[in-house]
Design an enzyme around this catalytic site. Structure first.
Site, short mmCIF file in Angstrom:
data_model
loop_
_atom_site.label_atom_id
_atom_site.label_comp_id
_atom_site.label_asym_id
_atom_site.label_seq_id
_atom_site.Cartn_x
_atom_site.Cartn_y
_atom_site.Cartn_z
CB CYS A 1 -0.90 0.00 1.23
SG CYS A 1 -2.00 1.43 1.27
CB CYS B 1 -1.46 4.07 8.07
SG CYS B 1 -2.48 4.65 6.69
CB CYS C 1 -0.83 -0.02 8.31
SG CYS C 1 -1.67 -1.26 7.31
CB CYS D 1 -15.57 -7.10 6.91
SG CYS D 1 -16.93 -6.96 8.06
CB CYS E 1 -18.57 -4.71 5.60
SG CYS E 1 -17.63 -3.25 6.14
CB CYS F 1 -18.45 0.32 9.17
SG CYS F 1 -17.33 -0.48 10.33
NE ARG G 1 -17.50 -5.24 13.88
CZ ARG G 1 -17.74 -4.46 12.84
NH1 ARG G 1 -16.80 -3.67 12.38
NH2 ARG G 1 -18.92 -4.48 12.26
N1 SAM Z 1 -6.55 0.77 3.06
C1 SAM Z 1 -7.86 1.03 3.49
C2 SAM Z 1 -7.93 2.14 4.53
O1 SAM Z 1 -6.97 2.35 5.23
O2 SAM Z 1 -8.97 2.77 4.62
C3 SAM Z 1 -8.57 -0.19 4.00
C4 SAM Z 1 -7.81 -1.23 4.77
S1 SAM Z 1 -7.14 -0.69 6.34
C5 SAM Z 1 -6.17 -2.03 6.84
C6 SAM Z 1 -8.58 -0.68 7.40
C7 SAM Z 1 -8.43 -0.13 8.77
O3 SAM Z 1 -7.77 -1.08 9.59
C8 SAM Z 1 -7.59 1.12 8.95
O4 SAM Z 1 -8.30 2.28 8.65
C9 SAM Z 1 -7.23 1.07 10.42
O5 SAM Z 1 -8.18 1.79 11.17
C10 SAM Z 1 -7.30 -0.43 10.74
N2 SAM Z 1 -5.96 -0.96 11.05
C11 SAM Z 1 -4.93 -1.11 10.19
N3 SAM Z 1 -3.85 -1.61 10.80
C12 SAM Z 1 -4.19 -1.78 12.10
C13 SAM Z 1 -3.48 -2.26 13.24
N4 SAM Z 1 -2.22 -2.65 13.17
N5 SAM Z 1 -4.15 -2.32 14.42
C14 SAM Z 1 -5.46 -1.93 14.49
N6 SAM Z 1 -6.15 -1.47 13.45
C15 SAM Z 1 -5.54 -1.39 12.26
FE1 SF4 Z 2 -2.78 1.29 3.41
FE2 SF4 Z 2 -2.74 0.18 5.81
FE3 SF4 Z 2 -3.07 2.78 5.60
FE4 SF4 Z 2 -5.06 1.12 4.77
S1 SF4 Z 2 -4.30 1.37 6.87
S2 SF4 Z 2 -4.27 2.94 3.72
S3 SF4 Z 2 -3.81 -0.59 4.03
S4 SF4 Z 2 -1.23 1.63 4.98
#
Ligand code: SAM
Ligand code: SF4
Ligand code: DTB
Length: 352
Positions: free
Chosen positions: A69, A73, A76, A113, A144, A204, A276
């Site tokens: 990606c 973030c 992540c 989801c 979802c 959500c 949740r």
């Molecule tokens: N990439 C898209 C986004 O960020 O909107 C969708 C997938 S992303 C993995 C979905 C959500 O998972 C993120 O917005 C974040 O809130 C949550 N998330 C990601 N990594 C996480 C982690 N290590 N611990 C808890 N929540 C996490």
């Molecule tokens: Fe990409 Fe992870 Fe951020 Fe979603 S949460 S935008 S998968 S880096």
């Protein structure tokens, strides 16, 4: 507490249970400041106005496109910018997704989801995901997806496919967000949420605790969620799953009681939303989870994997539900996908 504080609290407490989008940040802070037992008592009281307190909605997650990606973030595992050792996988085939969805349904999930590590989906990818949504819905489960930022047109395309929920988290307060993610803004998130809501898809939206935020950031996040034009239908409260290689690995973990406090305040601010108890359950005791349910959490992710990290073993969750006398929430009549069987046939694997 001075007499005027006491009068103010009485007024606030008297109004709990009403669905309001005009909360002030001061009121949210006041709820955070309630003695723990008072807070949980009010949260449970309000929870019972709208929900069966012994039912929990069951969702199952699948990562349909993993890793690589472009976003940064800092929590992540899937960002291309961090060395997390995660193996990237392209968008899954329709048949493989259907197989996973069938297994989730057989295990008692009522919502499936699908998450994709995109900044925003491309037209060809969205067309493939539309087929997944149609296929999962045709099995009689709610759908979802979480795919990153959407344009209003893309949101309509997903609505036309029959999508029930779109997950798009605000994660934390606007001011703390900038310290966690630099490749998009809070306003970008709010714009996508607006597009989703305007397309008529259930929203959500929630956050993550353990991103180095303060209680003020948690209050601001919940205040933003509870003052959106309409409350989100689902509010996931995640505890950070710490991933080696990400900048937030090693961050201070939230205290269990503080986590429960956030669930309780979310319940009071958004009385009709499903709150949740989301990522992070694998590191939580049964007691903390039981307190979270008491505080008004009424949805979980079930299945031993979240997207890329672990979730409690299914057996462990079955035992927890049995100990607490919790049963899976059946699909509501009005949200049941058209071809589905009667709602009560959905609850088996997890039912006592
Ligand atoms: N990439 C898209 C986004 O960020 O909107 C969708 C997938 S992303 C993995 C979905 C959500 O998972 C993120 O917005 C974040 O809130 C949550 N998330 C990601 N990594 C996480 C982690 N290590 N611990 C808890 N929540 C996490
Ligand atoms: Fe990409 Fe992870 Fe951020 Fe979603 S949460 S935008 S998968 S880096
Ligand atoms: C949400 O709020 N939590 C889920 C879902 N929405 C997409 C994601 C949790 C991800 C946890 C980290 C991982 O497994 O990669």
């Amino acid at each position: 507490m001075t007499r005027s504080d006491a009068v103010r609290s009485a007024t606030l407490v008297d109004r709990l249970g009403a669905v309001r989008t005009d909360w002030t940040l001061d009121e949210v802070r006041e709820l955070f400041a309630l003695p723990f037992s008072d807070l949980i008592y009010h949260a449970q009281r309000v929870h019972r106005l709208y929900f069966d307190p012994n039912q929990v909605q069951i969702s199952t997650l699948l990562s349909i496109k993993t890793g690589a990606c472009p976003e940064d973030c800092s929590y992540c595992s899937q960002s291309i910018r961090f060395e997390t050792g995660l193996k990237s996988e392209p968008l899954m085939d329709l048949g493989d997704v259907m197989e996973k969805a069938r297994a989730a349904k057989a295990n008692g999930a009522t919502r499936f989801c699908m998450g994709a590590a995109y900044r925003s989906p491309k037209p060809k990818q969205l067309a493939q995901i539309v087929e997944m949504i149609k296929g999962v819905r045709a099995m009689g489960m709610e759908t979802c997806v979480t795919l990153g930022m959407l344009t209003p047109e893309q949101a309509h395309q997903l609505k036309d496919a029959g999508l029930d929920y779109y997950n798009h988290n605000l994660d934390t307060s606007e001011s703390h967000y900038k310290k966690v993610i630099t490749t998009r803004t809070y306003q970008d998130r709010l714009d996508t949420l607006e597009a989703v809501r305007n397309a008529g898809i259930n929203v959500c939206c929630g956050g993550i605790l353990g991103l180095g935020e303060k209680e003020q950031d948690r209050a601001e996040l919940l205040h933003t969620l509870a003052t959106l034009p309409q409350h989100p239908d689902s509010v996931p409260i995640n505890q950070l799953m710490q991933v080696p290689g990400t900048p937030l690995y090693g961050a201070e973990k939230p205290d269990g009681l503080d986590f429960v406090r956030v669930i309780a305040v979310a319940r009071l601010l958004m009385p009709k939303a499903h709150v949740r108890l989301s990522a992070g359950r694998s590191g939580m005791s049964d007691e903390t989870q039981a307190l979270a349910f008491l505080a008004g959490a009424n949805s979980i992710f079930y299945g031993d994997k979240l997207l890329t990290t672990e979730n409690p073993e299914e057996d462990k969750d079955r035992q927890l539900f049995a100990k607490l006398g919790i049963t899976p929430e059946p699909l509501a009549e009005q949200s049941a996908p058209t071809c589905s069987r009667p709602a009560d046939q959905h609850q088996h694997a997890l039912a006592n």
